[in-house]
Motif scaffolding. Sequence first.
Motif, mmCIF file in Angstrom:
data_model
loop_
_atom_site.group_PDB
_atom_site.id
_atom_site.type_symbol
_atom_site.label_atom_id
_atom_site.label_comp_id
_atom_site.label_asym_id
_atom_site.label_seq_id
_atom_site.Cartn_x
_atom_site.Cartn_y
_atom_site.Cartn_z
ATOM 1 N N LEU A 280 0.821 -1.207 0.000
ATOM 2 C CA LEU A 280 0.000 0.000 0.000
ATOM 3 C C LEU A 280 0.857 1.260 0.000
ATOM 4 O O LEU A 280 0.378 2.332 -0.388
ATOM 5 C CB LEU A 280 -0.941 0.002 1.214
ATOM 6 C CG LEU A 280 -2.016 -1.085 1.228
ATOM 7 C CD1 LEU A 280 -3.005 -0.838 2.363
ATOM 8 C CD2 LEU A 280 -2.746 -1.176 -0.096
ATOM 9 N N SER A 281 2.106 1.151 0.408
ATOM 10 C CA SER A 281 2.987 2.314 0.392
ATOM 11 C C SER A 281 3.575 2.565 -0.997
ATOM 12 O O SER A 281 3.878 3.704 -1.344
ATOM 13 C CB SER A 281 4.129 2.142 1.403
ATOM 14 O OG SER A 281 3.638 2.142 2.725
ATOM 15 N N ARG A 282 3.757 1.518 -1.782
ATOM 16 C CA ARG A 282 4.383 1.734 -3.091
ATOM 17 C C ARG A 282 3.368 1.898 -4.228
ATOM 18 O O ARG A 282 3.730 2.308 -5.326
ATOM 19 C CB ARG A 282 5.340 0.580 -3.402
ATOM 20 C CG ARG A 282 4.694 -0.734 -3.776
ATOM 21 C CD ARG A 282 5.761 -1.752 -4.155
ATOM 22 N NE ARG A 282 5.186 -2.958 -4.699
ATOM 23 C CZ ARG A 282 5.915 -3.906 -5.300
ATOM 24 N NH1 ARG A 282 7.216 -3.750 -5.421
ATOM 25 N NH2 ARG A 282 5.328 -4.996 -5.770
ATOM 26 N N ALA A 283 2.097 1.565 -3.965
ATOM 27 C CA ALA A 283 1.072 1.746 -4.997
ATOM 28 C C ALA A 283 0.704 3.216 -5.147
ATOM 29 O O ALA A 283 0.911 4.019 -4.242
ATOM 30 C CB ALA A 283 -0.163 0.924 -4.655
ATOM 31 N N HIS A 284 0.152 3.566 -6.301
ATOM 32 C CA HIS A 284 -0.259 4.947 -6.570
ATOM 33 C C HIS A 284 -1.755 5.173 -6.406
ATOM 34 O O HIS A 284 -2.180 6.277 -6.063
ATOM 35 C CB HIS A 284 0.136 5.344 -8.006
ATOM 36 C CG HIS A 284 1.616 5.369 -8.251
ATOM 37 N ND1 HIS A 284 2.323 4.244 -8.617
ATOM 38 C CD2 HIS A 284 2.513 6.384 -8.174
ATOM 39 C CE1 HIS A 284 3.602 4.564 -8.766
ATOM 40 N NE2 HIS A 284 3.748 5.847 -8.498
ATOM 41 N N ILE A 285 -2.573 4.130 -6.666
ATOM 42 C CA ILE A 285 -4.025 4.289 -6.669
ATOM 43 C C ILE A 285 -4.663 3.044 -6.069
ATOM 44 O O ILE A 285 -4.326 1.914 -6.443
ATOM 45 C CB ILE A 285 -4.564 4.510 -8.108
ATOM 46 C CG1 ILE A 285 -3.911 5.734 -8.749
ATOM 47 C CG2 ILE A 285 -6.086 4.658 -8.099
ATOM 48 C CD1 ILE A 285 -4.154 5.851 -10.250
ATOM 49 N N GLY A 286 -5.593 3.228 -5.112
ATOM 50 C CA GLY A 286 -6.338 2.126 -4.531
ATOM 51 C C GLY A 286 -7.644 1.896 -5.270
ATOM 52 O O GLY A 286 -8.274 2.850 -5.750
ATOM 53 N N LEU A 287 -8.074 0.647 -5.346
ATOM 54 C CA LEU A 287 -9.280 0.285 -6.095
ATOM 55 C C LEU A 287 -10.309 -0.365 -5.172
ATOM 56 O O LEU A 287 -9.995 -1.289 -4.417
ATOM 57 C CB LEU A 287 -8.926 -0.692 -7.222
ATOM 58 C CG LEU A 287 -7.826 -0.259 -8.196
ATOM 59 C CD1 LEU A 287 -7.581 -1.350 -9.230
ATOM 60 C CD2 LEU A 287 -8.169 1.065 -8.873
ATOM 61 N N CYS A 288 -11.551 0.119 -5.252
ATOM 62 C CA CYS A 288 -12.690 -0.455 -4.521
ATOM 63 C C CYS A 288 -13.729 -0.880 -5.547
ATOM 64 O O CYS A 288 -14.595 -0.079 -5.939
ATOM 65 C CB CYS A 288 -13.288 0.573 -3.553
ATOM 66 S SG CYS A 288 -12.221 1.029 -2.193
ATOM 67 N N PRO A 289 -13.681 -2.144 -6.028
ATOM 68 C CA PRO A 289 -14.544 -2.563 -7.129
ATOM 69 C C PRO A 289 -15.878 -3.165 -6.685
ATOM 70 O O PRO A 289 -16.582 -3.761 -7.515
ATOM 71 C CB PRO A 289 -13.689 -3.625 -7.814
ATOM 72 C CG PRO A 289 -12.981 -4.284 -6.667
ATOM 73 C CD PRO A 289 -12.703 -3.183 -5.662
ATOM 74 N N ASP A 290 -16.241 -3.028 -5.408
ATOM 75 C CA ASP A 290 -17.477 -3.635 -4.915
ATOM 76 C C ASP A 290 -18.681 -3.035 -5.645
ATOM 77 O O ASP A 290 -18.892 -1.818 -5.621
ATOM 78 C CB ASP A 290 -17.618 -3.384 -3.418
ATOM 79 C CG ASP A 290 -16.336 -3.715 -2.669
ATOM 80 O OD1 ASP A 290 -16.215 -4.839 -2.185
ATOM 81 O OD2 ASP A 290 -15.454 -2.828 -2.600
ATOM 82 N N LEU A 291 -19.472 -3.901 -6.270
ATOM 83 C CA LEU A 291 -20.650 -3.449 -7.008
ATOM 84 C C LEU A 291 -21.798 -3.127 -6.051
ATOM 85 O O LEU A 291 -21.853 -3.643 -4.933
ATOM 86 C CB LEU A 291 -21.080 -4.522 -8.001
ATOM 87 C CG LEU A 291 -20.081 -4.798 -9.136
ATOM 88 C CD1 LEU A 291 -20.425 -6.096 -9.850
ATOM 89 C CD2 LEU A 291 -20.030 -3.640 -10.120
ATOM 90 N N LYS A 292 -22.717 -2.306 -6.512
ATOM 91 C CA LYS A 292 -23.871 -1.919 -5.697
ATOM 92 C C LYS A 292 -24.825 -3.105 -5.601
ATOM 93 O O LYS A 292 -25.448 -3.510 -6.581
ATOM 94 C CB LYS A 292 -24.580 -0.714 -6.314
ATOM 95 C CG LYS A 292 -25.652 -0.079 -5.433
ATOM 96 C CD LYS A 292 -26.295 1.098 -6.152
ATOM 97 C CE LYS A 292 -27.293 1.830 -5.275
ATOM 98 N NZ LYS A 292 -26.618 2.590 -4.186
#
Length: 443
Positions: A280-292
């Motif tokens: 998580l420190s070296r990544a640039h963008i976090g993804l939350c793909p949970d659908l509604k």
Amino acid sequence: MQNLPVPLDRRVWLECQALVARGYRVSVICPQGPGDPAFRRLDGVDIHAYAPAPEAAGLVGYAWEFAYSWMRTAALSLRVRRRGRFDVLQACNPPDTYWLLARLWRPFGVRFVFDHHDLGPELLRSRFGEPAGPVRRLEHRALLWLERRSFRAADRVISTNESYRAVAIARGGRRPEDVTVVRSGPDTDRMRPVVPEHPLPPDAIGLVYVGVMGPQDGVDQVLLVVDELVHRRGRTNITAMLLGFGDCLEALRAQCGALGLDAHVTFTGRVDRAQLAEHLSRAHIGLCPDLKTPLNDVSTMNKTMEYMAYALPTVAFDLAETRVSGGDTVLYAPSGDVSAFADHVEALIDDPERRADLGAAARARVRDHLDWRPQAEAYVGVFDDLTGHRRSVPAVPEPAPTTHDAEGRRYVDVDDAAELRRFVVARSAPSAPTDDARARVPT
């Protein structure tokens, strides 16, 4: 706990540590993780673990899994009792079956706290659609009945957010004063960015997902987004790290290969706390793909707050409780709109200053409004009220000041606004000046 081992379940482990800090003796019963012993004492907590049941399939398989886990848990509760009296039994769902164990212990003066993690009826609707046909309707009614039993057996209910609290009151028939919200916020003193040991190359962009990989978690949407970015938009400098495990892991690996993404996507499997901090420190963008879905829309996603703790700008599908967590520090796409999701990711790739703005704002929001410390006080307060135990010490002790983590990695100075912004963009240590630059520095 039935659905995850401890301390892998971060919420439950933080709860255990808060109770220990306040002077409680704590035992945990849970399934074994890979390589876990049947018993160990870790950071003041006795962990009794049983071999998990084989992976369930179908109604009969789930019934067997629940029955097997219940019997193993009941047997281990007797072992805990032989080590000494216990006053309170806390059960986390899913499944909603441990109310019966609480009933069996009640004649011995044991109180019951229900830590409400999931909505079983909504989970069924999210995975299989609205109940249609006699079998699905029977399953739905059974889950509602089990949920009511859990609510009614509990002396106190702990809900992970206000949406779950509303269910406990309206559907569970509980009085508002008996239901306490304890959000799963991170301990931001410990969960904060470090200078990664293995940063990405300067021209690479790292995407990251962390969490369970089940049918309702939408991890396949990450693969579709990466496919859109790499194969249709030419963003070949993207790498995606998918951290976690679950029922869909092998299917996701197969989908990844079929999409031709093996060079861009890595599945890490289970990760420990140190590995989580590195990724998580070296990544640039976090993804939350949970659908509604009926479940996801009202559930708090821990990964959202974990990304925020590491100053990660985040893209998510638009869910009610995700907005409660992320506020205006997260970019939202309509549920299932892969193109719109990819648009947000692409915009962040092309705009480092916006990444810096969102990452710094996310870190400030999780520290100021979502930190575990006030949640821990509310959590331990439930047990203090039930037992009459009082000890005037914080539920989360103040850590000793340190500039490095247990692995020797330097913490990013999150209180230095300029350094935090620089790090959010570069996700690495400051570059050392060149010989020419050194020669130009006045002395």
